[in-house]
Design an enzyme around this catalytic site. Sequence first.
Site, PDB file in Angstrom:
ATOM      1  N   GLU A   1       0.799  -1.221   0.000  1.00 14.15           N
ATOM      2  CA  GLU A   1       0.000   0.000   0.000  1.00 14.15           C
ATOM      3  C   GLU A   1       0.839   1.283   0.000  1.00 14.15           C
ATOM      4  O   GLU A   1       0.429   2.286  -0.589  1.00 14.15           O
ATOM      5  CB  GLU A   1      -0.931   0.013   1.218  1.00 14.15           C
ATOM      6  CG  GLU A   1      -2.051  -1.007   1.149  1.00 14.15           C
ATOM      7  CD  GLU A   1      -3.045  -0.722   0.034  1.00 14.15           C
ATOM      8  OE1 GLU A   1      -3.189   0.458  -0.364  1.00 14.15           O
ATOM      9  OE2 GLU A   1      -3.662  -1.675  -0.462  1.00 14.15           O
TER      10      GLU A   1
ATOM     11  N   SER B   1     -38.596 -20.765 -22.189  1.00 18.47           N
ATOM     12  CA  SER B   1     -39.908 -20.349 -22.686  1.00 18.47           C
ATOM     13  C   SER B   1     -40.478 -19.132 -21.972  1.00 18.47           C
ATOM     14  O   SER B   1     -41.514 -18.605 -22.391  1.00 18.47           O
ATOM     15  CB  SER B   1     -40.900 -21.511 -22.563  1.00 18.47           C
ATOM     16  OG  SER B   1     -40.575 -22.533 -23.488  1.00 18.47           O
TER      17      SER B   1
END
Length: 839
Positions: A78, A352
């Site tokens: 970091e 469907s």
Amino acid sequence: MTIFILGILALIGGGSLFAYYAFTAPELNEEQLSVPYSSKVYDKNDNLIADLAGAETRTKVTYNDLPQATVDAVIATEDSRFFDHIGIDFRRILAAVWANVTQGFGAEGASTITQQVIKQSFLSFDKTLERKVQEQYLAIKLDQQYSKEQILEMYLNKIYYGASAYGIAEAADTYFGKEDLKELTLAENALLAGLPQRPSGYNPYKHPEAAQKRMETVLSLMVQHDKITQAEADEARKTDVKDLLVPSDSREKSPYDAFIDVVEQEVREKLDGANINEDGLNIYTTLDPNAQESVENILSGNGPVSWPDEELNAGVAVTDTKTGAIRAIGGNRNYQTGNHNYAVSLNRQAGSTMKPILAYGPAIEYEKMSTYHQILDEPYEVNGKEINNFDNRYRGWVSARYALSRSLNIPAMKTIEEVGTDRAKEFAEGLGIEFPEDQIYPIEAIGGGSASVTPIQMSGAYAAFGNKGVYNEPYTVRKVEVPGQETIDMKPKPKAAMSEYTAYMISNMLQTTMSEGSGRAANISGLPEAGKTGTTNRPTDNGDIAPDSWFNGYTTNYSISVWSGYQNIDQGLSSAAKDVPKQIFKPLMTELSSDVDTPDFSKPDSVVWVDVEEGSRPAKLPSDFTPGSRIVTELFHVDNQPSKVSQVYQKLDPVQGLTGTYNEDTQSIDLSWSYGETDGVTFRVDVSVNGGQPSELTSTNETSLNISNIESDSNYSFSVTAISSGQDAQDSDPSSVQVQTPSLDQEEEEDEDQNNDENQDNNQDDENTDENNDQTEDPNNDENNNPEQDPNNGENTDQNQDQNDSGDENNNSGGTGDSGSDTGDNQDTPPDTEEEPAA
């Protein structure tokens, strides 16, 4: 000089602006520095359901609790110069500027650990110049007031690690089940150090491959900054991230996890990268806690669902039909934060359930197709590929209502081709369905194309049918309160996706699906609901399989979409697995609807119910003679109603020339009549004796009949009715005739008169013979030449007249009756009336 002066002015202006931003920055608050910037989540009634920082259960660590390997992994990843800079890193700022110029904006960030603590403690998520200036100013100020160790401690207790874990202590326990950080391995430290950059994207439960690569990147950075040796990194790389993790079901579970994960995604997308785990937001959602708990109970196995195995999964979305507000989400069975959320990230074909969206909906909207519209279900190919129905049968001519309710594939394919794929695509996109390609193909109508959907999308699309055609994009967040800013309204704006008549006609047909068709197993007695089933088909080396099963159902209050399947798309569903969506829908909708009034779908004035003669093509009104069994009532747009009356069923013409004659020799009655075309026609003969009750005598295909065993001295009344053959027989008006039979005395008298006549004829013959003989002897006799003077002439004349009268009496025992009135011209032969087989 001008450039110099402008530069001076820019510096002065920039400095003044920087000073203003710094002056208006918030004060450093020690309490805010030590705890996460908590976001709070509220339900639809503004009740708090989650404090995302989890302050009441969060474990804090001090710097002395941190092993050196943990510190090294975090610093290398970091902020490698953390212990050297003043809170901001000028070298890193210049590198970030250069990267953004050469590689594009956002290519590299310059935030230090100190700046991240400030951002998560005091500032909003907005990427503005003001926020950035205040962040840098406060970072310098924080670095002056606190030691580096204290700042690192703040960071590691505040940062979000994903999976609802805040702070490194909670993350170690969540992912590895370790409460003592000194027990962490190098690989585990590397993984934890890499998570805060993208907690969701690197979540090892959800994205193990990405987490593996991130861990390896952190190990490389540790080698680069001389925190570990290359050999140590290589050894740690051999570790499989998935082997480090504790089982996800061992972590604490909340019934709201699946819903909050969707909230997180929605806030991030709509608020330009805002992070609900870091930005301290007050989030007001659409969640119905009761509905959410019902979904969780059903999915976790506490409901009536018969799960065929433990691997079968499901995703559920419950949406408010009128507003699009998502009331509940079922991410999967036993969902926990970080799991795969099938409700929002499924991306499977819809089967469907696409038929109302891509076939019948567009046909009604653009062509004003009726629910009666006739479609020929027959062998059918598209681009050389045979299209089959689910049962490999063909049903001939069927109505749109029948085809949709029974989920027939071939009529749906024909319908989308009739309406056009471009218009079908436009209609579906208005309901939130997306297509990866600009062009779609007819196969999309049965869910076999390129479009993939989620339960949230389908619940929103079907809700529009129940909301009079108005579509609301499904959403979980009503509003967000951002610290230091005004409240942001997050509700999408409604839009008209279709006409009201389209929405009602589709809903009405899908009600038939529930009562008669493929959705019967999900039908709830007494509840006005509509729904559609769907399964997908996928070819494999071992034959075709069905990997997905769907059920989408809705009322005027709720729209629910349910998917079930396996994570492996190549694993097919059994018959029992295909029924799971219906088993989930029925109890869920029953419970949701138990304490609310559910009005039926409202028919607009643009739609009318019309009686139609079944089998007519195009639709025709029934005639006065159409049998009730051949009349169906269907929905039509007011501008597209049938106006012509069917001529198939008309009353048959009556028989003509009906006569009845008593036959003395056989003592029977002969009936005869005439008729035009006798094919397919039978004749019923009824009889009444002496005014008694008529009864059927017989039926015949002939146009004559002999009736024996006749009673004497009786009045017989016969009627003959023409009847058509077939399932829906039609009758003509009857034609009638009467016949009077003689009495026995009359018959004896007639016999005696006949004998007397015969004797008289014989005597007359003798007299005539004598006379002839006399005449022969005297040919000049004047009497032979003058009949007027012959006394026998008059007698012969009277006798002949008597004989004629007797003959008339014998022949006048019968008569000709009425033949009935003509009811019209001959009509067309009725069509084949074979009933359609049940689905």
